[in-house]
Design a protein around this motif. Structure first.
Motif, PDB file in Angstrom:
ATOM      1  N   ARG A 149     -10.940   3.690 -11.347  1.00  0.00           N
ATOM      2  CA  ARG A 149     -10.552   3.702  -9.721  1.00  0.00           C
ATOM      3  C   ARG A 149      -9.064   3.543  -9.490  1.00  0.00           C
ATOM      4  O   ARG A 149      -8.185   3.143 -10.259  1.00  0.00           O
ATOM      5  N   SER A 188     -18.224  -0.325  -6.011  1.00  0.00           N
ATOM      6  CA  SER A 188     -17.375   0.729  -5.221  1.00  0.00           C
ATOM      7  C   SER A 188     -18.791   1.610  -4.713  1.00  0.00           C
ATOM      8  O   SER A 188     -19.934   1.359  -4.951  1.00  0.00           O
ATOM      9  N   HIS A 213      -7.881  14.673   2.559  1.00  0.00           N
ATOM     10  CA  HIS A 213      -8.219  14.502   1.128  1.00  0.00           C
ATOM     11  C   HIS A 213      -8.918  16.014   0.464  1.00  0.00           C
ATOM     12  O   HIS A 213      -9.122  15.934  -0.651  1.00  0.00           O
ATOM     13  N   ASP A 246     -14.973  10.105  -2.583  1.00  0.00           N
ATOM     14  CA  ASP A 246     -13.842  11.022  -3.261  1.00  0.00           C
ATOM     15  C   ASP A 246     -14.273  11.921  -4.109  1.00  0.00           C
ATOM     16  O   ASP A 246     -15.245  11.761  -4.778  1.00  0.00           O
ATOM     17  N   GLY A 294      -5.592  -1.244  -6.764  1.00  0.00           N
ATOM     18  CA  GLY A 294      -5.275  -1.654  -5.301  1.00  0.00           C
ATOM     19  C   GLY A 294      -3.842  -1.884  -5.115  1.00  0.00           C
ATOM     20  O   GLY A 294      -2.985  -1.961  -6.033  1.00  0.00           O
ATOM     21  N   PRO A 295      -3.661  -2.276  -3.809  1.00  0.00           N
ATOM     22  CA  PRO A 295      -2.231  -2.476  -3.266  1.00  0.00           C
ATOM     23  C   PRO A 295      -1.671  -3.818  -3.858  1.00  0.00           C
ATOM     24  O   PRO A 295      -0.348  -3.865  -3.539  1.00  0.00           O
ATOM     25  N   SER A 342      -9.097   8.271  -1.109  1.00  0.00           N
ATOM     26  CA  SER A 342      -9.111   7.149  -0.081  1.00  0.00           C
ATOM     27  C   SER A 342      -8.311   5.961  -0.744  1.00  0.00           C
ATOM     28  O   SER A 342      -8.652   5.938  -2.135  1.00  0.00           O
ATOM     29  N   GLY A 343      -7.599   5.251  -0.103  1.00  0.00           N
ATOM     30  CA  GLY A 343      -6.774   4.230  -0.500  1.00  0.00           C
ATOM     31  C   GLY A 343      -5.593   4.593  -1.081  1.00  0.00           C
ATOM     32  O   GLY A 343      -4.798   3.637  -1.911  1.00  0.00           O
ATOM     33  N   CYS A 344      -4.969   5.554  -1.014  1.00  0.00           N
ATOM     34  CA  CYS A 344      -3.889   6.081  -1.799  1.00  0.00           C
ATOM     35  C   CYS A 344      -2.434   5.810  -1.012  1.00  0.00           C
ATOM     36  O   CYS A 344      -1.424   5.715  -1.355  1.00  0.00           O
ATOM     37  N   GLY A 345      -2.753   5.564   0.454  1.00  0.00           N
ATOM     38  CA  GLY A 345      -1.853   4.917   1.378  1.00  0.00           C
ATOM     39  C   GLY A 345      -1.221   6.168   2.486  1.00  0.00           C
ATOM     40  O   GLY A 345      -0.444   5.877   3.121  1.00  0.00           O
ATOM     41  N   ALA A 375      -1.840   5.780  -5.384  1.00  0.00           N
ATOM     42  CA  ALA A 375      -1.337   4.609  -5.674  1.00  0.00           C
ATOM     43  C   ALA A 375      -0.069   4.003  -4.847  1.00  0.00           C
ATOM     44  O   ALA A 375       0.717   3.469  -5.283  1.00  0.00           O
ATOM     45  N   PRO A 423       0.840  -1.171  -0.070  1.00  0.00           N
ATOM     46  CA  PRO A 423      -0.001  -0.142   0.011  1.00  0.00           C
ATOM     47  C   PRO A 423       0.877   1.273  -0.202  1.00  0.00           C
ATOM     48  O   PRO A 423       0.016   2.456  -0.363  1.00  0.00           O
TER      49      PRO A 423
END
Ligand code: SF4
Length: 615
Positions: free
Chosen positions: A275, A506, A214, A536, A278-279, A46-49, A231, A26
């Motif tokens: 999107r 999602s 964010h 987001d 993912g990691p 969200s989810g960018c680390g 990412a 991640p």
């Protein structure tokens, strides 16, 4: 140097269990620095680390997570080389962190004083009168009075809890304070106060502040330098002024282009399809290539380096590679990423009145004593009048507890109003009962903030859409199937969504399902209760475009409940501002947003991020 230096941080998380072991990455090679008395914002969707990066700095990674490589130096001291006992002294001392929801960090069974005393004792060895004196000083520095010393967290408001937590963290005299979305759960006026407080404390104490957010406007208001994450990597790094004047990475440019604003009214918002990968993705070439509007051959095969596009301004993009002559033409093109153009037609002129609310009141009895005698009434909604016409969006704006949601529930007759009248297409709802009320209700539908909790997880999307239709529209099975397919098409979902469950989608797609379900029974009015606030910004733009399209196609009336003034300024025709159960100001959006007459409206507008907290 003093401050914090992060070099090449890589985090791995073991996933999949024994049957299918996988390693997620991640955070993958993150480097940045924060100087003394500097605020750096780690910005991303969200989810960018970004939150995991912060937790790694504190050495608080969740189970299964580990730092695979890299270093973190706090004033030249390598934090990853410390023993756990040594790190325990640093954590909450020289390096402190506050979270989005202070409730989770405060001990519910200890008073504010006890919690600050604990930190003073652990990190500065203060006890007794010296600790009490310092606690008072700390509380005062965060704007809380001595009367809050003996309060338990549940006795404080959200803003007061965040202030108490900041006081607790300051007790260890941190050199670096990490604030992870510290104001996301707060109302806009309280958010402005907390951000101002953080900025003042940072400057007074010469502290370094790492702000995880964010929100582009919050980052701009607060930060000296900004790192944009995508990412698991930083894709752009620059001074706040340079980044906001001319973002260099196509992802950052897109983030700006999707923002709703007053000057984009009537325009279609730009969108960012797809999107964040993912990691567990194995990358070849640029991580943004699949979504990048200016990607070219080199992007697919060669990982872009972190190029210095201008002095101190870095971007992880081949277009920022000034050594490569062949990119100059593309650079010019990339800097012209613009919105997708206008909506098909300007907003239609409002037609017939769909919803009319006259002097609506909802009073809840306040009961006390053994016999629960009514000793007064809480006036949740107190004499509200408004109307919404076909093809029109009325934004209902106000902070939590102002009565917005109670008003929506009273309009839908989910609670009985104490007084007043609600009419839909000229017909009063008050006298309706049973089947007649049910049919009338179908003409007004509600879409909630969190689509997941409002969609039955055990029903397939096709069943969810057909459910209301079957009860309210007399359609044959074939016509019903056709309508479900048409609805999915209208909200931009693939046809095969019919046979899938909500959890397979999602957040943005689930909101599309919720909108399709609302449309299924051919409503005239949609009550949209914060429909984009959990999304987001890139997904928000897609949903706002969809709502604008549907309004034009069907002449829908929207009552749009929100606290987000950027969204209001972009899409509302008229705005009603609510405070203490009353509408304190109502008018045309452009006039109200640029020339507010009411003091509370002015306060809301002045508190909105982007108005220069840090200036
Ligand atoms: Fe887009 Fe290529 Fe730059 Fe990646 S390297 S951001 S794909 S132009």
């Amino acid at each position: 140097m003093s401050g914090l230096v992060v070099e090449n941080l890589r985090i791995e998380i073991a996933a999949g269990g024994a049957s299918n072991p996988r390693v997620l990455k991640p955070v993958d090679g993150v480097s940045f620095e924060i100087g003394a008395n500097e605020c750096v914002a780690l910005l991303g969707e969200s989810g960018c680390g970004k939150s995991l990066t912060a937790l790694a700095l504190m050495r608080l990674l969740p189970d299964g997570g580990r730092v695979a490589s890299g270093s973190v130096r706090l004033a030249e001291e390598d934090l990853f080389a410390l023993t756990e006992a040594e790190m325990g002294e640093v954590r909450g001392g020289r390096l402190a962190m506050i979270f989005q929801e202070p409730q989770t960090s405060l001990n519910p069974v200890m008073t504010v004083a006890e919690q600050i005393d604990e930190a003073l004792m652990a990190h500065r060895g203060l006890t007794g009168a010296a600790a009490t004196e310092e606690s008072l000083r700390l509380l005062e520095s965060v704007g809380l009075g001595a009367d809050k010393l003996d309060a338990y967290p549940f006795q404080l408001s959200g803003g007061q809890r965040q202030r108490a937590l900041i006081a607790m963290m300051l007790a260890g005299e941190p050199e670096v304070l990490i604030a992870d979305e510290p104001t996301t759960a707060l109302d806009v006026t309280v958010q402005a106060q907390i951000l101002r407080l953080l900025k003042d404390l940072q400057q007074q104490r010469g502290m370094s502040l790492l702000l995880i957010t964010h929100d582009l406007d919050v980052a701009h208001d607060m930060a000296d330098r900004v790192a944009v994450m995508y990412a698991g990597q930083i894709v752009e790094w620059a001074s706040s002024d340079a980044l906001y004047a001319a973002p260099r990475h196509p992802y950052t440019q897109k983030l700006f282009a999707v923002l709703p604003r007053l000057d984009r009214r009537g325009e279609r918002l730009d969108s960012l399809p797809g999107r964040v990968p993912g990691p567990d993705t194995l990358f070849v070439g640029c991580r943004f290539a699949d979504r990048c509007p200016v990607a070219f051959e080199r992007c697919r095969v060669e990982t872009p380096a972190f190029h210095e596009a201008a002095p101190g301004h870095f971007a992880r993009c081949h277009l920022a590679d000034s050594a490569d002559e062949s990119t100059s033409r593309r650079v010019r093109h990339a800097h012209q990423i613009t919105p997708n153009g206008a909506h098909g037609a300007p907003y239609a002129a409002p037609l017939a009145v769909v919803l009319e609310v006259r002097d609506l009141a909802v009073h809840f009895p306040i009961r006390k004593g053994l016999l629960k005698r009514t000793i007064g009434h809480a006036k949740a909604v107190d004499g509200v009048s408004l109307q919404v016409a076909a093809g029109e969006t009325l934004a209902l704006v106000g902070e939590s507890g102002c009565g917005k949601t109670t008003l929506a529930r009273a309009i839908l007759r989910l609670i009985e109003p104490t007084a007043g009248r609600v009419s839909l297409l000229g017909e009063p709802l008050a006298g309706l009962r049973g089947e007649a009320l049910r049919r009338k209700r179908a003409e007004m539908q509600i879409v909630f903030q969190d689509p997941f909790s409002s969609l039955n997880p055990r029903m397939k999307v096709g069943e969810i859409l057909a459910e209301g239709m079957a009860a309210l529209l007399s359609l044959s099975a074939a016509a019903q199937r056709e309508r479900v397919a048409d609805l999915l098409n209208q909200v931009g979902l693939p046809a095969d969504a019919v046979g899938r469950y909500p959890h397979e989608f999602s957040g943005g797609q689930r909101q599309r399902i919720a909108i399709a379900r609302a449309l299924a029974v051919e409503p005239k009015l949609l009550i949209l209760d914060e429909p984009t606030s959990a999304l987001d910004v890139s997904v928000q733009a897609q949903i706002l475009n969809l709502l604008a399209d549907l309004q034009q196609q069907h002449g829908l009336a929207y009552l749009f409940i929100t606290h987000n003034l950027s969204v209001v300024s972009y899409l509302a025709h008229r705005v009603a501002v609510m405070q203490g159960g009353k509408i304190v100001e109502q008018g045309e959006a452009e006039t109200l947003l640029t020339r507010p007459e009411n003091a509370y409206t002015r306060l809301l507008l002045d508190s909105a991020p982007g108005r220069g907290v840090g200036s």
